[in-house]
Structure formats: C-alpha cells, structure tokens
Design a protein around this motif. Structure first.
Motif, mmCIF file in Angstrom:
data_model
loop_
_atom_site.group_PDB
_atom_site.id
_atom_site.type_symbol
_atom_site.label_atom_id
_atom_site.label_comp_id
_atom_site.label_asym_id
_atom_site.label_seq_id
_atom_site.Cartn_x
_atom_site.Cartn_y
_atom_site.Cartn_z
ATOM 1 N N LEU A 176 45.391 30.771 40.091
ATOM 2 C CA LEU A 176 44.432 29.700 39.183
ATOM 3 C C LEU A 176 43.007 30.787 39.238
ATOM 4 N N LEU A 177 42.603 31.296 40.237
ATOM 5 C CA LEU A 177 41.448 31.889 40.483
ATOM 6 C C LEU A 177 41.576 33.320 39.776
ATOM 7 N N PHE A 178 42.487 34.083 39.786
ATOM 8 C CA PHE A 178 42.800 35.292 39.055
ATOM 9 C C PHE A 178 42.685 35.042 37.502
ATOM 10 N N VAL A 179 43.489 33.916 37.052
ATOM 11 C CA VAL A 179 43.721 33.555 35.676
ATOM 12 C C VAL A 179 42.289 33.379 35.205
ATOM 13 N N LEU A 180 41.642 32.539 35.960
ATOM 14 C CA LEU A 180 40.155 32.076 35.363
ATOM 15 C C LEU A 180 39.184 33.283 35.598
ATOM 16 N N LEU A 181 39.512 33.924 36.263
ATOM 17 C CA LEU A 181 38.499 35.213 36.498
ATOM 18 C C LEU A 181 38.656 36.097 35.424
ATOM 19 N N VAL A 182 40.060 36.218 34.826
ATOM 20 C CA VAL A 182 40.507 37.386 33.745
ATOM 21 C C VAL A 182 39.930 36.635 32.732
ATOM 22 N N VAL A 183 40.205 35.202 32.228
ATOM 23 C CA VAL A 183 39.803 34.607 31.295
ATOM 24 C C VAL A 183 38.150 34.557 30.806
ATOM 25 N N LEU A 184 37.424 34.516 31.972
ATOM 26 C CA LEU A 184 36.356 34.183 31.856
ATOM 27 C C LEU A 184 35.372 35.643 31.700
ATOM 28 N N ASN A 185 36.103 36.744 32.277
ATOM 29 C CA ASN A 185 35.707 37.980 32.012
ATOM 30 C C ASN A 185 36.616 39.046 31.522
ATOM 31 N N VAL A 186 37.115 38.290 30.381
ATOM 32 C CA VAL A 186 38.003 39.351 29.621
ATOM 33 C C VAL A 186 37.491 40.338 28.902
ATOM 34 N N SER A 187 36.406 40.106 28.376
ATOM 35 C CA SER A 187 35.633 41.175 27.464
ATOM 36 C C SER A 187 35.295 42.466 28.414
ATOM 37 N N GLY A 188 34.669 41.857 29.658
ATOM 38 C CA GLY A 188 34.029 43.005 30.640
ATOM 39 C C GLY A 188 35.367 43.677 31.151
ATOM 40 N N LEU A 189 36.488 42.983 31.410
ATOM 41 C CA LEU A 189 37.706 43.730 31.906
ATOM 42 C C LEU A 189 38.180 44.738 30.938
ATOM 43 N N LEU A 190 38.253 44.297 29.538
ATOM 44 C CA LEU A 190 38.466 45.481 28.597
ATOM 45 C C LEU A 190 37.598 46.658 28.390
ATOM 46 N N ALA A 191 36.335 46.047 28.870
ATOM 47 C CA ALA A 191 35.282 47.075 28.720
ATOM 48 C C ALA A 191 35.438 48.036 29.939
ATOM 49 N N VAL A 192 36.001 47.733 31.166
ATOM 50 C CA VAL A 192 36.298 48.618 32.259
ATOM 51 C C VAL A 192 37.260 49.675 31.991
ATOM 52 N N ILE A 193 38.090 49.517 30.878
ATOM 53 C CA ILE A 193 39.039 50.627 30.658
ATOM 54 C C ILE A 193 38.477 51.812 30.314
ATOM 55 N N GLY A 194 38.622 52.644 30.826
ATOM 56 C CA GLY A 194 38.130 54.136 30.652
ATOM 57 C C GLY A 194 36.861 54.375 31.105
ATOM 58 N N THR A 195 36.363 53.704 32.061
ATOM 59 C CA THR A 195 35.174 53.711 32.667
ATOM 60 C C THR A 195 35.304 54.533 34.275
ATOM 61 N N GLY A 196 36.656 54.668 34.698
ATOM 62 C CA GLY A 196 37.152 55.166 35.761
ATOM 63 C C GLY A 196 37.353 54.011 36.760
ATOM 64 N N ALA A 197 36.741 52.874 36.738
ATOM 65 C CA ALA A 197 36.585 51.762 37.647
ATOM 66 C C ALA A 197 38.183 51.470 38.064
ATOM 67 N N ILE A 198 38.978 51.336 37.274
ATOM 68 C CA ILE A 198 40.571 51.187 37.583
ATOM 69 C C ILE A 198 41.371 52.082 38.317
ATOM 70 N N ALA A 199 40.784 53.430 38.018
ATOM 71 C CA ALA A 199 41.278 54.664 38.526
ATOM 72 C C ALA A 199 40.529 54.435 40.235
ATOM 73 N N ALA A 200 39.360 54.287 40.148
ATOM 74 C CA ALA A 200 38.829 54.177 41.607
ATOM 75 C C ALA A 200 39.548 53.346 42.397
ATOM 76 N N ALA A 201 39.853 52.018 42.094
ATOM 77 C CA ALA A 201 40.336 50.988 42.607
ATOM 78 C C ALA A 201 41.825 51.472 43.124
ATOM 79 N N MET A 202 42.516 51.980 42.289
ATOM 80 C CA MET A 202 44.053 52.697 42.621
ATOM 81 C C MET A 202 43.863 53.624 43.658
ATOM 82 N N LEU A 203 42.677 54.429 43.531
ATOM 83 C CA LEU A 203 42.723 55.660 44.526
ATOM 84 C C LEU A 203 42.440 55.090 45.865
ATOM 85 N N HIS A 204 41.507 54.032 45.843
ATOM 86 C CA HIS A 204 41.072 53.370 47.258
ATOM 87 C C HIS A 204 42.240 52.813 47.748
ATOM 88 N N THR A 205 42.963 52.100 47.009
ATOM 89 C CA THR A 205 44.176 51.061 47.644
ATOM 90 C C THR A 205 45.180 52.190 48.017
#
Length: 284
Positions: A176-205
């Motif tokens: 439920l937490l992840f669903v709500l975080l995505v729903v409430l931040n959907v515009s911000g999450l879409l804006a993350v695409i192409g910023t390198g944030a997802i690549a950084a998270a993948m590289l770290h993990t």
C-alpha cells in the motif's frame, strides 16, 4: 489528496512497526546471539554496510550528474542499513534466515547510531539534532523489535499466533505504501526518467551485491547472506529523515524510485543465489 497522504503516513508506520514486531516474535534469541558471536561475521557486516555502502553512494553522486535531491536520497540509502525484508530474501535464496535476521538486527541498531552522526557531514546544509533523527528510528524500529522479542520470551504461544498476522499486515502495508507513493508522486517519478536517478539506484544496489560477492569469496558460509544484506537498503529508515528534517520532494521521489528498483534487483539476486545453489548440488 490530504486523505491519501494521511493513509501513506499510516501505511509507513504500520509497515515499520508490524514488520519489526513480527520479526521480534519469530526471533530465536539463542541462535541469533550465537551468530553475532562470530567476529568475522559482525565485522564484515559493519564494514560493508557502514563503509562500503556509503562510499559507493558518495562515489556515484560524484560521477553521475544527479539533481541535489536525488543525490541526497542516494546518500540516505547509503547509510540506511538493515532492511526489514532481509529474512524474506533469505527464504527466497534458501540461505540462513537466522543469519539474515541477526544481520538485520545488528544493522538496524547500527543505523540508529550511525545515521545521525554522518548525515550532517555527508549532506551539505543538513541541520538536525542527532536525537531528532535517532528518536523516530528507535521508536519505530528498535522498540517494536524489542517488544516482539519480549512477547516471544514470555508468551511464546501468543507470539506464535501473532507473528504471522504482524508479518501479513507489514507486507500489505508495504504494498500500500509503494502504491500510494507512486500515485502521489507520479509526475515526479515520470520526471525522474532520463535524469540518471534510476541508473544511480541500479548501480548502487547491484554494485553493492557484486562487490560483496567478490570480496567474500574466502567466507562461503555467509557469502550469499552478506551480499544480499548490503544490497538491500533500509528504505523505511531512510524515509524518516526524508520526511522529517529534509522534507524535499526530490529526495522522497528518489527513495521511492530506489525502493522499486532495489526490491526488484534484490529479488533477482535472491533467485540467482537459489538457482546457483541448486546447480552446485550433486545431480543439480
């Protein structure tokens, strides 16, 4: 929107309290203490999670051109160790659940002590009293864990009956937490695409898992557990200062994106470990 935000906060509290309380009710204290009596096991866990993980997070922020809030989110994950879902990953990988639980307890306590000390140093402009950072983690992580352990020791039948309920509520709250975080931040999450944030998270993990796996070749008995433990970061603990002292949308969005990426990668790592064990067995 206000109602959804309130439900989001409640689901975060439920996830942390129920997950840690349920784990406490399932803890075999004697086996856990025996695991923590192994010096090499403890030292490796501490070095990987409180030296290597923050160092890799900092290095990634130096190399990749991340936004300030995204870099801060990654640094928070670097110092937030002891993910509550570590025992579940150990089950998937067919590793020792007791060892995973022991590491989780050790690292949760370490995070409570370590995070308040290093955040003001790692994050420019971060100002918060050490106890103000540690207090929510003590109340939401260590206290439920301790109370669950006490219930198991004094009322074992009650603990056995309640532990599955707590675990189920914790799992539902996490979804439920992840669903709500995505729903409430959907515009911000879409804006993350192409910023390198997802690549950084993948590289770290993935990078933490690979580094630990390479370094721990001399300790095959807990190579898999330790590699999973350092790769899985404590998103709940990281969200405490993010929602408190920092209150930055970019930081929270980075944590949400990293949580989704991290859970996926850690699950794949656990499956790989299980398949590797099967292949290494005679006739496998």
């Amino acid at each position: 929107m206000v109602l959804l935000q309130a439900i989001q906060k409640a689901s975060l509290l439920a996830f942390l309290i129920c997950s840690m309380g349920g784990i406490g009710m399932r803890l075999e204290l004697r086996a856990l203490l025996e695991t923590l009596k192994k010096p090499s096991f403890v030292v490796i866990a501490l070095v990987l999670n409180f030296v290597v993980a923050p160092a890799l997070a900092w290095g990634i922020t130096m190399v990749l051109p991340l936004r300030s809030g995204h870099a801060t989110g990654l640094l928070l994950l670097g110092v937030a160790a002891g993910a509550p879902f570590l025992p579940k990953l150990a089950e998937v990988s067919q590793d020792s659940v007791t060892s995973a639980t022991a590491v989780m307890v050790l690292l949760t306590a370490g995070t409570v002590l370590f995070m308040p000390l290093v955040l003001p140093w790692m994050i420019p402009g971060f100002h918060a009293d050490a106890w103000a950072i540690a207090q929510p983690m003590v109340l939401l992580l260590l206290l439920p864990l301790a109370m669950g352990t006490v219930v198991r020791a004094t009322l074992p039948r009650l603990a056995a009956a309640c532990a599955p309920i707590f675990a189920r509520v914790g799992s539902i709250s996490l979804v439920l937490l992840f669903v709500l975080l995505v729903v409430l931040n959907v515009s911000g999450l879409l804006a993350v695409i192409g910023t390198g944030a997802i690549a950084a998270a993948m590289l770290h993990t993935a990078g933490l898992f690979c580094l630990a796996w390479l370094v721990l070749g001399a300790w095959p008995e807990f190579r898999g557990v330790q590699s999973l433990c350092v790769s899985a970061r404590n998103f709940g603990a990281a969200m405490v200062p993010a929602a408190g002292a920092l209150q930055s949308p970019d930081v929270m969005i980075m944590l949400v994106a990293s949580a989704v990426v991290g859970l996926l990668i850690c699950t794949l790592e656990a499956v790989w470990l299980r398949r590797r064990k099967f292949r290494c067995q005679p006739g496998g």
